[in-house]
Design a protein around this motif. Structure first.
Motif, mmCIF file in Angstrom:
data_model
loop_
_atom_site.group_PDB
_atom_site.id
_atom_site.type_symbol
_atom_site.label_atom_id
_atom_site.label_comp_id
_atom_site.label_asym_id
_atom_site.label_seq_id
_atom_site.Cartn_x
_atom_site.Cartn_y
_atom_site.Cartn_z
ATOM 1 N N LYS A 131 0.832 -1.196 0.000
ATOM 2 C CA LYS A 131 0.000 0.000 0.000
ATOM 3 C C LYS A 131 0.871 1.253 0.000
ATOM 4 N N ARG A 145 1.101 5.303 0.896
ATOM 5 C CA ARG A 145 0.505 6.305 1.782
ATOM 6 C C ARG A 145 1.449 7.485 1.865
ATOM 7 N N CYS A 183 5.865 3.337 0.884
ATOM 8 C CA CYS A 183 5.249 2.078 0.468
ATOM 9 C C CYS A 183 5.432 1.072 1.592
ATOM 10 N N ALA A 216 -6.013 10.743 -2.027
ATOM 11 C CA ALA A 216 -6.354 9.371 -1.657
ATOM 12 C C ALA A 216 -6.665 8.534 -2.895
ATOM 13 N N LEU A 238 -3.398 7.518 -4.642
ATOM 14 C CA LEU A 238 -2.681 6.477 -3.897
ATOM 15 C C LEU A 238 -3.413 5.140 -3.966
ATOM 16 N N ASP A 239 -4.745 5.188 -3.886
ATOM 17 C CA ASP A 239 -5.530 3.952 -3.943
ATOM 18 C C ASP A 239 -5.467 3.298 -5.306
#
Length: 199
Positions: free
Chosen positions: A2, A4, A54, A182, A185-186
Motif C-alpha cells: 500500500k 501512503r 510504500c 487518496a 494512492l488507492d
C-alpha cells in the motif's frame, strides 16, 4: 502493499532503508544523519511536496519524495525526484509505482517538469526512468568523490504538463484535495506493467 503519505514518524524505518545506500555512490551524503534530522527532512518536504511511503504488511519497504530543483523563483515549476527501496523490495514494480504516484501528485500541484539525478552507471535506475518516459539530458563527469573514487551523475527529465502558456501558481502539497490524493494512492498498481496509476 500500500502507498501512503509518509510522516516524520516514519523516520526510523526510512533511515533503515537509506542506511543500505550510505556507503555507496547512490547517495553523495557521507554520514548517516541522525533520526531526528531525518524526521525533520520529511516534515520540511511535506510543507510543499509529496513524500510517499510504500508499506508491505505494515513494514516500510520504500519511499519517494520531491524537492525543489533550484532555489531561484523561476525554477518553482520544476521538481527533482528521489527514491529509495529496501534491498529486498527491488524488481517488484515498487519503484515504478512510487514514482508514478509521485509524478501524478506533482502534476496536480502544477509542476511542469520532473527531473532525476542518477549516479551512473546504475542500470536499474536508468531503466526505471526510461520506462516512465524520462529522457536523458546529460552526464556530468566526475561530479562527486566518494569511496575513494570519482563518480558521474546523469540527469533525466520528463515534462508532465506541456504548453507555452504562463504557468498557474503552484499548489503546495498540503492544499491538494484530500480525496484526490487518496484516489491517486488507492489507484496504485504493483504489477510490473505500464500504467501504475490512473490519471
Amino acid at each position: 502493499m500500500k502507498l501512503r503519505i509518509a510522516t516524520p514518524n516514519d523516520a526510523a524505518a526510512a533511515l533503515s532503508i537509506y542506511s543500505q545506500y550510505i556507503h555507496t555512490p547512490v547517495t553523495f551524503e557521507y554520514e548517516l544523519p541522525p533520526q531526528e534530522e531525518f524526521a525533520r527532512r520529511i516534515g520540511d518536504t511535506l510543507k510543499r511536496y509529496p513524500y510517499l511511503a510504500c508499506a508491505d504488511s505494515g513494514r516500510l519497504c520504500g519511499y519517494a519524495y520531491a524537492h525543489r530543483f533550484g532555489e531561484r523563483a523561476a525554477y518553482q515549476w520544476s521538481a527533482e525526484l528521489s527514491i529509495y527501496l529496501d534491498a529486498g523490495a527491488t524488481a517488484r514494480g515498487i519503484g515504478r509505482t512510487l514514482y508514478s504516484a509521485l509524478i501524478e501528485l506533482l502534476r496536480r500541484q502544477g509542476i511542469r517538469t520532473v527531473c532525476g539525478c542518477v549516479t551512473t552507471p546504475n542500470p536499474r535506475s536508468e531503466k526505471l526512468h526510461a520506462k516512465l518516459g524520462f529522457r536523458k539530458v546529460g552526464t556530468f563527469r566526475r561530479s562527486g568523490y566518494k569511496n575513494g573514487g570519482w563518480h558521474d551523475v546523469t540527469w533525466f527529465e520528463r515534462e508532465i504538463i506541456s504548453g507555452e502558456d504562463p504557468p498557474r501558481e503552484i499548489t503546495p502539497f498540503p492544499q491538494l484535495d484530500p480525496q484526490t490524493v487518496a484516489g491517486i494512492l488507492d489507484a496504485a498498481r504493483f504489477s510490473d506493467t505500464p500504467g501504475a496509476v490512473a490519471p
